[in-house]
Design an enzyme around this catalytic site. Structure first.
Site, PDB file in Angstrom:
ATOM      1  CB  SER A   1      72.421  48.892  43.007  1.00 22.61           C
ATOM      2  OG  SER A   1      73.018  48.455  44.177  1.00 22.61           O
TER       3      SER A   1
ATOM      4  CE  LYS B   1      70.348  48.482  46.794  1.00 19.45           C
ATOM      5  NZ  LYS B   1      71.735  48.616  46.696  1.00 19.45           N
TER       6      LYS B   1
ATOM      7  CB  SER C   1      73.315  52.097  46.424  1.00 16.28           C
ATOM      8  OG  SER C   1      72.934  51.100  45.693  1.00 16.28           O
TER       9      SER C   1
END
Length: 299
Positions: A57, A60, A118
């Protein structure tokens, strides 16, 4: 969050190495790590800094970086949550901001929803909104193309994106500690980004499809915030192939350091050790990690 196959291809791989002078480099659990000075980008520490690894993640960060670089960006632009975003996180078992179908949320809210809990649903919404094309799949493909173009612009020579959130179907979503630190340093130049990533909790309101008001409460999965003195970000990531990852930053005495740990079994301790090394302090051993509320997203 899960990701594709393990990718650890050496590219000028080097073992843990400190700056040329000063105290010895700390020992960290992470398979790859990097620390730099935000002011000038100078390297403070590196461990297998140029070895390619999955990033989960932490992807991102680039998703948000691409959005923030859009010409004439309106952070108050309304985006309608699509059922496809909810279906996606349900299918992937992905971390989520629990965005509800039909709700009208702002781009600014989507940034918080992407970076704090997230939310893969929020990242999907950003890719769908800021990509180009007649279909959702075309827009997402276009947006990922923008991510790779931005990586090239930033000199991230050992990085490839095939995903807007780190869930890779091909395994071609990888970076290096050095490249990811370059990205983080670039993103931290945006005041909006800095404001979002240092926030431990936010409460936001959105209009529902029936005209009502929904309350969203999001907690930051980055437990370094509120635990390490001076911590100001940035993003967690966890995946089957990537392992626990953390991109982090802290400011003390007007000096800001930005770091990365990839596949670290003790990522927060690693981060604290590296920051201590950069600041010339000794606080990591006394750090108590902030607890996330029951039911909050973990990443």
């Amino acid at each position: 969050m899960t990701a594709g196959a393990v990718l650890a291809v050496p590219a000028m791989a080097t073992p843990a190495q400190a700056a040329p002078s000063g105290p010895p480099a700390p020992s960290v659990s992470a398979k790859g790590a990097f620390l730099l000075n935000q002011a000038d980008g100078s390297r403070i520490y590196g461990k297998y800094a140029d070895t390619k690894r999955q990033m989960a993640s932490t992807t991102k960060i680039m998703t948000v970086r691409v959005v923030l670089s859009q010409t004439g960006l309106d952070l108050d632009r309304k985006v309608t949550v699509q059922q496809a975003y909810r279906d996606y996180v349900a299918r992937e078992g992905a971390s989520t901001a629990d965005l509800r179908t039909g709700d009208k949320v702002t781009v600014r809210q989507l940034l918080y929803a992407t970076m704090l809990p997230s939310g893969c649903d929020a990242a999907y919404a950003l890719a769908d909104t800021f990509g180009s094309g007649a279909t959702r799949s075309a827009r997402v493909k276009s947006f990922i193309g923008k991510m790779n173009k931005k990586a090239d612009t930033l000199g991230m020579t050992n990085t490839e994106f095939d995903s807007f959130d780190g869930i890779s179907t091909t395994g071609n979503n990888y970076t290096t500690p050095r490249d990811l630190a370059k990205l983080a340093r670039s993103a931290m130049k945006y005041s909006t980004f800095r404001t979002v990533v240092k926030t431990q909790k936010t409460v936001r309101y959105a209009k529902t499809s029936t005209g009502g008001t929904r309350t969203y409460t999001w907690y930051n999965t980055n437990r370094l915030l509120g635990s390490y003195s001076g911590a100001v970000g940035i993003k967690t990531g966890t995946g089957t192939a990537a392992g626990p990852c953390l991109v982090f930053a802290a400011t003390r005495g007007g000096k800001t350091l930005v770091g990365v740990v990839l596949n670290g079994s003790s990522r927060y301790t690693d981060a604290a050790k590296l920051l201590d090394y950069g600041f010339g302090s000794d606080t990591a051993s006394r750090m108590t990690l902030r607890r996330l509320p029951s039911g909050a997203e973990q990443d």
